[in-house]
Structures are given as C-alpha cells and as structure tokens.
Design a protein around this motif. Structure first.
Motif, PDB file in Angstrom:
ATOM      1  N   ASP A 177       0.863  -1.183   0.000  1.00 41.68           N
ATOM      2  CA  ASP A 177       0.000   0.000   0.000  1.00 41.68           C
ATOM      3  C   ASP A 177       0.901   1.235   0.000  1.00 41.68           C
ATOM      4  OD1 ASP A 177      -1.612   2.228   0.966  1.00 41.68           O
ATOM      5  OD2 ASP A 177      -3.109   0.744   1.564  1.00 41.68           O
ATOM      6  N   PHE A 178       0.725   2.097  -0.986  1.00 37.65           N
ATOM      7  CA  PHE A 178       1.613   3.254  -1.093  1.00 37.65           C
ATOM      8  C   PHE A 178       1.505   4.186   0.120  1.00 37.65           C
ATOM      9  CE2 PHE A 178       2.265   3.460  -6.010  1.00 37.65           C
ATOM     10  CZ  PHE A 178       2.893   2.236  -5.940  1.00 37.65           C
ATOM     11  N   GLU A 179       0.307   4.337   0.684  1.00 37.94           N
ATOM     12  CA  GLU A 179       0.114   5.247   1.810  1.00 37.94           C
ATOM     13  C   GLU A 179       0.338   4.566   3.161  1.00 37.94           C
ATOM     14  OE1 GLU A 179      -3.694   7.040   1.448  1.00 37.94           O
ATOM     15  OE2 GLU A 179      -3.202   8.088  -0.419  1.00 37.94           O
ATOM     16  N   ASP A 180       0.235   3.264   3.205  1.00 40.12           N
ATOM     17  CA  ASP A 180       0.444   2.509   4.441  1.00 40.12           C
ATOM     18  C   ASP A 180       1.354   1.319   4.130  1.00 40.12           C
ATOM     19  OD1 ASP A 180       0.271   1.597   7.035  1.00 40.12           O
ATOM     20  OD2 ASP A 180      -1.721   0.702   6.808  1.00 40.12           O
ATOM     21  N   PRO A 181       2.632   1.584   3.845  1.00 44.43           N
ATOM     22  CA  PRO A 181       3.537   0.520   3.408  1.00 44.43           C
ATOM     23  C   PRO A 181       3.721  -0.552   4.472  1.00 44.43           C
ATOM     24  CG  PRO A 181       4.762   2.519   3.895  1.00 44.43           C
ATOM     25  CD  PRO A 181       3.319   2.887   3.950  1.00 44.43           C
ATOM     26  N   TYR A 182       3.933  -1.770   3.998  1.00 42.95           N
ATOM     27  CA  TYR A 182       4.019  -2.889   4.931  1.00 42.95           C
ATOM     28  C   TYR A 182       5.370  -2.924   5.620  1.00 42.95           C
ATOM     29  CZ  TYR A 182       7.078  -5.847   2.032  1.00 42.95           C
ATOM     30  OH  TYR A 182       8.140  -6.356   1.335  1.00 42.95           O
ATOM     31  N   ARG A 183       5.355  -3.498   6.825  1.00 44.77           N
ATOM     32  CA  ARG A 183       6.561  -3.800   7.582  1.00 44.77           C
ATOM     33  C   ARG A 183       6.488  -5.256   7.991  1.00 44.77           C
ATOM     34  NH1 ARG A 183       3.233   0.350   8.775  1.00 44.77           N
ATOM     35  NH2 ARG A 183       3.283   0.070  11.046  1.00 44.77           N
ATOM     36  N   CYS A 184       7.619  -5.918   8.041  1.00 48.46           N
ATOM     37  CA  CYS A 184       7.592  -7.330   8.439  1.00 48.46           C
ATOM     38  C   CYS A 184       8.929  -7.764   9.017  1.00 48.46           C
ATOM     39  CB  CYS A 184       7.212  -8.225   7.258  1.00 48.46           C
ATOM     40  SG  CYS A 184       8.498  -8.427   6.011  1.00 48.46           S
ATOM     41  N   LEU A 185       8.841  -8.716   9.941  1.00 48.25           N
ATOM     42  CA  LEU A 185      10.016  -9.454  10.369  1.00 48.25           C
ATOM     43  C   LEU A 185      10.348 -10.439   9.261  1.00 48.25           C
ATOM     44  CD1 LEU A 185      12.023 -10.364  12.669  1.00 48.25           C
ATOM     45  CD2 LEU A 185      10.300 -12.079  13.255  1.00 48.25           C
ATOM     46  N   SER A 186      11.607 -10.475   8.847  1.00 47.48           N
ATOM     47  CA  SER A 186      12.023 -11.358   7.768  1.00 47.48           C
ATOM     48  C   SER A 186      13.141 -12.264   8.269  1.00 47.48           C
ATOM     49  CB  SER A 186      12.521 -10.542   6.568  1.00 47.48           C
ATOM     50  OG  SER A 186      13.001 -11.390   5.543  1.00 47.48           O
ATOM     51  N   LEU A 187      12.958 -13.557   8.037  1.00 47.26           N
ATOM     52  CA  LEU A 187      13.935 -14.561   8.462  1.00 47.26           C
ATOM     53  C   LEU A 187      14.239 -15.471   7.288  1.00 47.26           C
ATOM     54  CD1 LEU A 187      15.313 -16.513  10.681  1.00 47.26           C
ATOM     55  CD2 LEU A 187      13.088 -17.634  10.731  1.00 47.26           C
ATOM     56  N   ARG A 188      15.512 -15.737   7.055  1.00 48.50           N
ATOM     57  CA  ARG A 188      15.915 -16.713   6.043  1.00 48.50           C
ATOM     58  C   ARG A 188      16.807 -17.760   6.697  1.00 48.50           C
ATOM     59  NH1 ARG A 188      15.414 -15.545   0.335  1.00 48.50           N
ATOM     60  NH2 ARG A 188      14.357 -13.550   0.059  1.00 48.50           N
ATOM     61  N   VAL A 189      16.567 -19.016   6.333  1.00 48.02           N
ATOM     62  CA  VAL A 189      17.337 -20.106   6.902  1.00 48.02           C
ATOM     63  C   VAL A 189      17.528 -21.188   5.849  1.00 48.02           C
ATOM     64  CG1 VAL A 189      15.283 -21.251   7.832  1.00 48.02           C
ATOM     65  CG2 VAL A 189      17.503 -21.720   8.843  1.00 48.02           C
ATOM     66  N   LYS A 190      18.692 -21.788   5.843  1.00 46.91           N
ATOM     67  CA  LYS A 190      18.965 -22.915   4.965  1.00 46.91           C
ATOM     68  C   LYS A 190      18.335 -24.185   5.541  1.00 46.91           C
ATOM     69  CE  LYS A 190      21.658 -21.374   1.589  1.00 46.91           C
ATOM     70  NZ  LYS A 190      21.271 -21.532   0.157  1.00 46.91           N
ATOM     71  N   VAL A 191      17.871 -25.055   4.668  1.00 48.79           N
ATOM     72  CA  VAL A 191      17.420 -26.372   5.089  1.00 48.79           C
ATOM     73  C   VAL A 191      18.247 -27.410   4.338  1.00 48.79           C
ATOM     74  CG1 VAL A 191      15.091 -25.758   5.794  1.00 48.79           C
ATOM     75  CG2 VAL A 191      15.538 -26.233   3.403  1.00 48.79           C
ATOM     76  N   LEU A 192      18.467 -28.553   4.977  1.00 46.04           N
ATOM     77  CA  LEU A 192      19.402 -29.538   4.444  1.00 46.04           C
ATOM     78  C   LEU A 192      18.720 -30.629   3.625  1.00 46.04           C
ATOM     79  CD1 LEU A 192      21.695 -29.871   7.590  1.00 46.04           C
ATOM     80  CD2 LEU A 192      21.922 -28.331   5.624  1.00 46.04           C
ATOM     81  N   ASP A 193      17.430 -30.491   3.401  1.00 44.64           N
ATOM     82  CA  ASP A 193      16.724 -31.450   2.558  1.00 44.64           C
ATOM     83  C   ASP A 193      15.592 -30.705   1.848  1.00 44.64           C
ATOM     84  OD1 ASP A 193      14.631 -31.176   4.462  1.00 44.64           O
ATOM     85  OD2 ASP A 193      15.492 -32.796   5.652  1.00 44.64           O
ATOM     86  N   ASP A 194      14.837 -31.400   1.050  1.00 40.35           N
ATOM     87  CA  ASP A 194      13.751 -30.780   0.288  1.00 40.35           C
ATOM     88  C   ASP A 194      12.386 -31.076   0.901  1.00 40.35           C
ATOM     89  OD1 ASP A 194      15.333 -29.564  -1.735  1.00 40.35           O
ATOM     90  OD2 ASP A 194      15.632 -31.523  -2.661  1.00 40.35           O
ATOM     91  N   ALA A 195      12.342 -31.228   2.213  1.00 36.67           N
ATOM     92  CA  ALA A 195      11.071 -31.494   2.881  1.00 36.67           C
ATOM     93  C   ALA A 195      10.131 -30.306   2.699  1.00 36.67           C
ATOM     94  CB  ALA A 195      11.309 -31.744   4.370  1.00 36.67           C
ATOM     95  N   PRO A 196       8.848 -30.549   2.522  1.00 37.92           N
ATOM     96  CA  PRO A 196       7.894 -29.452   2.372  1.00 37.92           C
ATOM     97  C   PRO A 196       7.771 -28.652   3.655  1.00 37.92           C
ATOM     98  CG  PRO A 196       6.724 -31.522   2.632  1.00 37.92           C
ATOM     99  CD  PRO A 196       8.177 -31.867   2.494  1.00 37.92           C
ATOM    100  N   ARG A 197       7.320 -27.414   3.534  1.00 36.17           N
ATOM    101  CA  ARG A 197       7.140 -26.586   4.722  1.00 36.17           C
ATOM    102  C   ARG A 197       6.199 -27.296   5.706  1.00 36.17           C
ATOM    103  NH1 ARG A 197       5.402 -22.476   0.787  1.00 36.17           N
ATOM    104  NH2 ARG A 197       3.586 -23.381  -0.202  1.00 36.17           N
ATOM    105  N   PRO A 198       6.439 -27.124   6.984  1.00 35.32           N
ATOM    106  CA  PRO A 198       5.680 -27.893   7.979  1.00 35.32           C
ATOM    107  C   PRO A 198       4.286 -27.362   8.255  1.00 35.32           C
ATOM    108  CG  PRO A 198       7.276 -26.493   9.067  1.00 35.32           C
ATOM    109  CD  PRO A 198       7.526 -26.345   7.589  1.00 35.32           C
ATOM    110  N   VAL A 199       3.980 -26.157   7.797  1.00 34.32           N
ATOM    111  CA  VAL A 199       2.657 -25.560   8.011  1.00 34.32           C
ATOM    112  C   VAL A 199       2.215 -24.919   6.695  1.00 34.32           C
ATOM    113  CG1 VAL A 199       3.006 -25.142  10.479  1.00 34.32           C
ATOM    114  CG2 VAL A 199       3.713 -23.409   8.816  1.00 34.32           C
TER     115      VAL A 199
END
Length: 256
Positions: A70-92
């Motif tokens: 939203d140009f007038e109310d821009p979003y803010r977020c906590l952002s986390l990146r992590v490596k995973v050691l296999d190709d398991a699907p996301r848990p949720v």
C-alpha cells in the motif's frame, strides 16, 4: 526437516509510494515473513493475496516474497531466512496468522535484537524463532475452524470459554444465541459434532488436566475450580475422557 545455517533476521520497512521487488526463494531455503504493520500483497497460486499485520508467510523454494505494498500505508515485516538440508515441504500452510498483534511486535523486536547483538549462538536463535512461529501457526490452525462458525455459535463458545467453571444451564446458552434449546443442540451437532453439554465437559476436563499437571492442589479443589460438583464427578468424567484417574494422570506428569 533438517535445518542449516541462519542466513538473516531483520525488520523490513517498505518505502512509501512504491512496491517492493518480490524475491524468489532459492532451493533448500525457507523465508518467513511476519507482518508487523501496514498492508501488502503476496502472490500465491497465481493470485494476489492481501496480507495485514499478524500474517505469517512461510515461503519455500519456488515462492516469492511480498510483492506489492500500500503506497500510503507501506508494509513492515520481520524477515527470516534459513537454509534447510533437505527438500522437505514446509511444515505448516503457506499463510497463517498470529492474532495477538502486541505479541507480534514484541517478538519481532526481540528477534532482531538477539540477532544483531550476537548474544545467542545462531543455531539456538534459529530454533527459537522457528519453533515460536510454528507454534503460532499451529495454534491458528487449531482455532481457524471456529472463526468460520456462525456468529451465534461463536458467542456461545466464547461464553463457555469464560464461564466453564460456573454452573451453566442449556437454556442460558440458548438465550445467548437467541435460539431454542433443540436448535442449539442441532447446530452444535452439525458444526462441532457434539452436544453443548459434551463441549462444556470437554472444556472442564481440559482445565482439570492443566491444573493437575501444574499444581499440587487437592483433587477436591481441582474439581471445584473446574466446574465439577464434587471430586467424584471429576473422577468419573476424567476417567471417561482420558482412561486415567486424576491421580494417575498427575503421577504421569511428574518428571523423575
């Protein structure tokens, strides 16, 4: 899911008046975005989905980060990146919600502070953040079906949640929904698969389990605190639901 290196933890503030550039998620990488403010959109299955404060996005390889703001109310977020050691699907699921916005902001501030200060080993911090976010996702998934219930049923459930330890009459619950008692029974059976009385007993048993596991209160007091007429009534219903007596359940919670 086997976790690897914690790549980054940050609190992103999108500038006003422009959209972000959506970033693709690389193979064997998770990116979590927890909305703390503003308004944005993310592309999911070819559709733009609006995300507001409390939205928790669990991106995996092939997904994209938030791509519109939203140009007038821009979003803010906590952002986390992590490596995973296999190709398991996301848990949720890809999108869930953390309903307590004050807790969302406190958690975001804490996570960024711990990452920036290097007070914790990154593997410990990774496990803490991911487990806390997964817990919130699982709690949301547990409660989500109730949010789709008729408002009348939601009012009754909220009343039971608050006053389960008090003597509750079916007529009083029906009055809250402005339904007849038979109609209340029918709607409970249809939506929840149980009667109002069964739901009330299950809530009382849940409260008793918590009190038995967390205190040394006598069984008589647990019964009174949880809405049972006496200790005998608690014992009968508790055994029926758990196949254990209250005393046996308590003994099983003791850590040697």
């Amino acid at each position: 899911m086997r976790l690897g290196e914690l790549i980054r933890v940050g609190h992103y503030h999108n500038p006003a008046g422009r959209h972000p550039i959506p970033k693709p998620i690389a193979r064997r990488t998770y990116c979590l975005e927890l909305m703390t403010g503003g308004r944005g959109w993310v592309q999911m299955e070819g559709q733009w989905v609006e995300v507001l404060p409390g939205a928790l996005l669990w991106h995996q390889a092939g997904d994209y980060t938030i791509g519109r703001s939203d140009f007038e109310d821009p979003y803010r977020c906590l952002s986390l990146r992590v490596k995973v050691l296999d190709d398991a699907p996301r848990p949720v699921p890809h999108l869930t919600w953390w309903q307590n916005l004050d807790a969302v902001c406190r958690f975001a501030d804490e996570s960024v502070s711990l990452y920036a200060s290097d007070r914790l080993d990154h593997a410990v911090l990774r496990d803490y953040i991911l487990s806390r976010l997964r817990l919130q996702a699982e709690l949301y998934l547990r409660e989500a079906p109730r949010q789709a219930l008729a408002p009348e049923l939601q009012r009754v459930l909220a009343y039971v949640e608050k006053y389960y330890a008090a003597p509750l009459r079916l007529e009083a619950l029906a009055d809250i929904a402005q339904w007849s008692v038979p109609h209340l029974h029918a709607r409970f059976r249809e939506a929840l698969g149980c009667s109002p009385h069964q739901h009330l007993i299950e809530r009382r048993i849940e409260a008793a389990r918590v009190q038995l596991a967390g205190t040394n209160d006598p069984i008589k007091k647990v019964a009174a605190d949880c809405g049972f007429s006496n200790a005998s009534a608690l014992c009968v219903m508790f055994r029926r639901h758990t196949h254990l007596s209250p005393a046996a359940y308590r003994r099983r919670q003791v850590v040697a």
